[in-house]
Design an enzyme around this catalytic site. Structure first.
Site, PDB file in Angstrom:
ATOM      1  N   ASN A   9       0.532  -1.077   0.229  1.00 51.08           N
ATOM      2  CA  ASN A   9      -0.136  -0.367   0.029  1.00 51.08           C
ATOM      3  C   ASN A   9       0.658   1.356  -0.147  1.00 51.08           C
ATOM      4  OD1 ASN A   9      -1.872   1.760   0.678  1.00 51.08           O
ATOM      5  ND2 ASN A   9      -2.376   1.768   2.628  1.00 51.08           N
ATOM      6  N   LYS A  11      -0.009   4.381  -0.519  1.00 49.41           N
ATOM      7  CA  LYS A  11      -0.786   5.454   0.050  1.00 49.41           C
ATOM      8  C   LYS A  11      -0.226   6.915  -0.999  1.00 49.41           C
ATOM      9  CE  LYS A  11      -0.192   3.696   4.416  1.00 49.41           C
ATOM     10  NZ  LYS A  11      -0.437   3.090   6.444  1.00 49.41           N
ATOM     11  N   HIS A  94      -9.869   0.842   3.976  1.00 46.63           N
ATOM     12  CA  HIS A  94      -8.294   1.470   5.535  1.00 46.63           C
ATOM     13  C   HIS A  94      -8.444   2.265   6.219  1.00 46.63           C
ATOM     14  CE1 HIS A  94      -4.156   2.757   6.478  1.00 46.63           C
ATOM     15  NE2 HIS A  94      -4.535   1.507   5.298  1.00 46.63           N
ATOM     16  N   GLU A  96      -6.689   4.841   7.562  1.00 46.32           N
ATOM     17  CA  GLU A  96      -6.827   6.468   7.163  1.00 46.32           C
ATOM     18  C   GLU A  96      -7.716   6.803   6.719  1.00 46.32           C
ATOM     19  OE1 GLU A  96      -2.698   5.623   5.513  1.00 46.32           O
ATOM     20  OE2 GLU A  96      -1.879   5.113   7.313  1.00 46.32           O
ATOM     21  N   GLY A 172       2.027   2.191  10.806  1.00 47.86           N
ATOM     22  CA  GLY A 172       3.138   3.657  10.748  1.00 47.86           C
ATOM     23  C   GLY A 172       3.596   3.579  11.908  1.00 47.86           C
TER      24      GLY A 172
HETATM   25  P1  PGA Z   1       2.641   0.525   7.455  1.00 48.14           P
HETATM   26  O1  PGA Z   1       0.987   0.720   6.978  1.00 48.14           O
HETATM   27  O2  PGA Z   1       3.562  -0.572   7.061  1.00 48.14           O
HETATM   28  O3  PGA Z   1       3.728   1.519   6.981  1.00 48.14           O
HETATM   29  O4  PGA Z   1       2.308   0.478   8.814  1.00 48.14           O
HETATM   30  C1  PGA Z   1       1.047  -0.054   6.363  1.00 48.14           C
HETATM   31  C2  PGA Z   1      -0.971  -0.086   6.183  1.00 48.14           C
HETATM   32  O5  PGA Z   1      -1.445   0.798   6.625  1.00 48.14           O
HETATM   33  O6  PGA Z   1      -1.253  -0.842   5.287  1.00 48.14           O
END
Ligand code: PGA
Length: 255
Positions: A9, A11, A94, A96, A172
């Site tokens: 992902n 983002k 997701h 977010e 994250g």
């Molecule tokens: P991350 O994100 O691996 O940077 O923790 C995972 C995600 O949001 O899918």
């Protein structure tokens, strides 16, 4: 019997040119690793260029979101009709999106229905906040999210979708869940909720990923758990060495 799947992902990262370059760097190295499905999910703007960069290589392509209507006066949205033929997967719900853009369980459900109607395989994200975990609400919250997301879906679609268990506090942050905790939610809560809705056979067919601070240094622990069928990876999916290492370590653990 469930093929593990590692999805990146990206983002809101990478320009069109950067995205194409990254995929060109990864694709030949990923092709040498059998037994794992690999998917990249760049921003909408880079989907076309990444599709072209993938060419015939064994690498799946996904979007990070979409709206549920096919077309209309929905400024700024991208429809399933636009994604069909461009990519095979779409990340939906997701955390977010839920946190920053007001997505609800009902909306996620509509999006899943629309994805299937257009031949897209949804990667449906669920997961609890730190406050919910600390209050002992993880199980109830995640089971409710799964039930709400899949409401009304037929079993033949459910068995094809992918669920990503992503505890919000692990995304994250550099602080992943323990493999034990992830396994407890995936096997004990998510597969249990699926079994309740669709029976054991379907619950065992659905691929469930873990997501949240997955790195080459910790992925082996997660992949050692039979109920964890891969990972949804943010930060570590943005460079070729890490992503290839994640896929290789998954192949080793599951092989
Ligand atoms: P991350 O994100 O691996 O940077 O923790 C995972 C995600 O949001 O899918």
């Amino acid at each position: 019997m469930r093929t593990p799947i590692i999805a990146g992902n990206w983002k809101m990262n990478r320009t069109i040119a950067e995205a194409a370059a990254l995929v060109k760097e990864m694709a030949p190295r990923l092709a040498a690793i059998p037994g794992v499905e690999k998917v990249v999910c760049p921003p909408f703007t880079a989907l076309s260029a990444v599709k072209e960069a993938i060419g015939e290589a064994d690498l799946g392509l996904g979007a990070q979101n979409m709206y549920w209507q096919e077309s209309g006066a929905f400024t700024g949205e991208v429809s399933p009709l636009m994604l069909a033929g461009l990519c095979q997967y779409v990340i939906l719900g997701h955390s977010e999106r839920r946190q920053f853009f007001g997505e609800t369980d009902d909306g996620v459900n509509l999006k899943i229905v629309a994805a299937f109607a257009h031949g897209l395989v949804p990667i449906v994200c669920v997961g609890e906040s730190l406050a919910q975990r600390q209050a002992g609400q993880t199980e109830e919250w995640v089971a409710d999210q799964v039930q709400a997301a899949l409401m009304g879906l037929p079993a033949d679609q459910v068995r094809r979708l992918i669920i990503a268990y992503e505890p919000i506090w692990a995304i994250g942050t550099g602080v992943p869940a323990t493999a034990e905790d992830a396994d407890a939610v995936i096997a004990g809560t998510i597969r249990a909720a699926l079994a309740e809705m669709y029976g054991d056979e379907v619950a065992q067919a659905v691929r469930v990923q873990y997501g949240g601070s997955v790195k080459p240094a910790n992925i082996a622990d997660f992949m050692a758990r039979p109920d964890v069928d891969g990972a949804l990876v943010g930060g570590a999916s943005l460079n070729a060495d890490d992503f290839v290492a994640l896929v290789r370590l998954t192949a080793q653990a599951k092989g």
